[in-house]
Design an enzyme around this catalytic site. Structure first.
Site, PDB file in Angstrom:
ATOM      1  NE  ARG A 121     -13.032  16.814 -61.351  1.00 55.41           N
ATOM      2  CZ  ARG A 121     -14.108  16.146 -61.767  1.00 55.41           C
ATOM      3  NH1 ARG A 121     -15.317  16.577 -61.447  1.00 55.41           N
ATOM      4  NH2 ARG A 121     -13.991  15.055 -62.488  1.00 55.41           N
ATOM      5  CG  HIS A 148     -11.905  13.879 -67.198  1.00 51.32           C
ATOM      6  ND1 HIS A 148     -11.253  13.456 -66.047  1.00 51.32           N
ATOM      7  CD2 HIS A 148     -13.237  13.745 -66.922  1.00 51.32           C
ATOM      8  CE1 HIS A 148     -12.150  13.101 -65.139  1.00 51.32           C
ATOM      9  NE2 HIS A 148     -13.354  13.266 -65.644  1.00 51.32           N
ATOM     10  CD  GLN A 151     -15.015   9.427 -67.391  1.00 44.39           C
ATOM     11  OE1 GLN A 151     -15.344   9.931 -66.331  1.00 44.39           O
ATOM     12  NE2 GLN A 151     -15.507   8.257 -67.799  1.00 44.39           N
ATOM     13  CG  ASP A 244     -18.502  15.851 -71.670  1.00 46.54           C
ATOM     14  OD1 ASP A 244     -19.281  15.619 -70.716  1.00 46.54           O
ATOM     15  OD2 ASP A 244     -17.430  16.474 -71.525  1.00 46.54           O
ATOM     16  CB  CYS A 284     -17.362  11.258 -68.755  1.00 43.49           C
ATOM     17  SG  CYS A 284     -17.821  13.003 -68.871  1.00 43.49           S
ATOM     18  NE  ARG A 312     -12.979   8.399 -63.730  1.00 34.63           N
ATOM     19  CZ  ARG A 312     -13.309   9.640 -63.356  1.00 34.63           C
ATOM     20  NH1 ARG A 312     -14.491  10.126 -63.619  1.00 34.63           N
ATOM     21  NH2 ARG A 312     -12.418  10.427 -62.751  1.00 34.63           N
TER      22      ARG A 312
HETATM   23  N1  NVA Z   1     -16.657  18.221 -69.768  1.00 37.36           N
HETATM   24  C1  NVA Z   1     -17.233  18.036 -68.468  1.00 37.36           C
HETATM   25  C2  NVA Z   1     -16.794  16.742 -67.861  1.00 37.36           C
HETATM   26  C3  NVA Z   1     -17.365  16.467 -66.498  1.00 37.36           C
HETATM   27  C4  NVA Z   1     -16.863  15.207 -65.888  1.00 37.36           C
HETATM   28  C5  NVA Z   1     -16.835  19.202 -67.577  1.00 37.36           C
HETATM   29  O1  NVA Z   1     -15.671  19.598 -67.590  1.00 37.36           O
HETATM   30  O2  NVA Z   1     -17.702  19.731 -66.864  1.00 37.36           O
HETATM   31  N1   CP Z   2     -17.085  11.869 -64.989  1.00 37.94           N
HETATM   32  C1   CP Z   2     -16.661  12.568 -63.931  1.00 37.94           C
HETATM   33  O1   CP Z   2     -15.490  12.970 -63.825  1.00 37.94           O
HETATM   34  O2   CP Z   2     -17.611  12.740 -62.986  1.00 37.94           O
HETATM   35  P1   CP Z   2     -17.539  13.682 -61.704  1.00 37.94           P
HETATM   36  O3   CP Z   2     -17.538  15.097 -62.197  1.00 37.94           O
HETATM   37  O4   CP Z   2     -18.752  13.341 -60.916  1.00 37.94           O
HETATM   38  O5   CP Z   2     -16.266  13.377 -60.955  1.00 37.94           O
END
Ligand code: NVA
Ligand code: CP
Length: 325
Positions: A121, A148, A151, A244, A284, A312
């Site tokens: 990540r 992502h 997800q 989101d 998500c 997930r």
């Molecule tokens: N768009 C959000 C998704 C978090 C799982 C982010 O990147 O923070």
């Molecule tokens: N939806 C998601 O990826 O959650 P986290 O940021 O908690 O991993």
């Protein structure tokens, strides 16, 4: 044509071979491969619910690099590895040498000597591509600024469970069109033959190249991709409503600007009246109640956000089994 495939028949597609592949974005996979992953996820979910063992990754190890925070991704990958008989190692970029400037390519080469797969990540999507280029084990994208995909595989599984199909459905995404979720949803919907409409303010529309690719993929599956500034137009007759956060990880300095820009893009009861009466709501998570969605919707009867979060685990176990076993 997508309708020609029945999910129950996908398990017969044993010729689909994903071992050793990377999982960086859904556009890298064919429709059949994505449906096969979903089929395996469903099988693993049933086995898990029945308490049956699934030792497909016995003795295998997944290195999990995190440059951003996570609850779901970290826990579901770690638990997934354990349930498959393997082990996940949490590697915070604060603690490993990558965080002190060791190169991505050296990190990839070194980790490949110890582990059977690497999940990452991070911020830049290019970093994941670079890691995959230099690693000799599969690399899994656990979220970048651009995509992502893990997800969205879980989201597709959730839609299938609640709606029983993809063809003929309309998914509507309201909010930041230029973020990882919007991009991966667009790719995923186009691949499985589900219509997708995205409503975002000017300045926050999806990435042009990803949109073009999704439109092209959608032509093969019968999925229409629509981008608009108008939330009413996007949500009309939608079966699935998704939103989101307005400020993604790494954009914190822009949050007050974004709060203003997205005011007309909140998913609330008023807006949802234009969707089909049996719509499902997805997010998500983590969510900001009162910003991108009201409490009434996210905690209401149409919301499937916790099924989505659970999935997930099952979707990622399918990815892990298919790539690593
Ligand atoms: N768009 C959000 C998704 C978090 C799982 C982010 O990147 O923070
Ligand atoms: N939806 C998601 O990826 O959650 P986290 O940021 O908690 O991993």
């Amino acid at each position: 044509m997508f309708e020609a495939y029945k999910l129950s028949e996908i398990s017969e597609m044993k010729k689909i071979q994903l071992k050793g592949k990377d999982f960086l974005q859904l556009s890298d996979f064919s429709t059949e491969e994505i449906l096969y992953m979903l089929d395996v996820a469903q099988e693993l979910k049933v086995l898990q619910k029945q308490g049956k063992p699934q030792p497909h990754l016995s003795g295998r190890v997944l290195g999990m690099i995190f440059e951003k925070s996570s609850t779901r991704t970290r826990v579901s990958f770690e638990v997934g590895m354990l349930q498959l008989g393997g082990h996940g190692i949490f590697l915070s970029s604060k603690d490993i040498q990558l965080g002190r400037g060791e190169s991505i390519s050296d990190t990839a080469k070194v980790l490949s000597r110890y582990v059977d797969g690497i999940m990452i990540r991070t911020f830049s999507h290019d970093s994941v591509e670079e890691l995959a280029e230099h690693a000799t084990v599969p690399v899994i994208n656990g979220l970048t600024d651009l995509q992502h995909p893990a997800q969205v595989l879980a989201d597709l599984l959730t839609i299938l469970e609640h709606k029983g199909k993809f063809a003929g459905l309309k998914l509507c995404y309201i909010g930041d069109g230029n973020n990882n979720m919007a991009h991966s949803l667009m790719e995923g919907a186009a691949k499985v033959g589900m219509d997708i409409s995205i409503a975002s303010p000017t300045g926050y529309l999806p990435n042009g190249k990803i949109t073009e690719k999704a439109i092209k993929a959608g032509k093969l599956t019968g999925s229409a991709v629509m981008i608009t500034n108008d939330p009413l137009e996007a949500i009309k007759d939608a079966d699935v409503i998704v939103t989101d956060v307005w400020t993604s990880m790494g954009q914190e300095e822009e949050s007050s600007l974004r709060l203003k820009a997205f005011q007309a893009y909140q998913v609330n009861k008023e807006l949802c009246k234009y969707a089909k009466s049996d719509f499902i709501f997805m997010h998500c998570l983590p969510a900001h109640r009162g910003e991108e969605v009201t409490e009434e919707i996210i905690d209401g009867p149409h919301s499937v956000v916790f099924d989505e979060a659970e999935n997930r685990l099952h979707a990622q176990k399918a990815i892990l089994k298919l790539l690593l076993a």
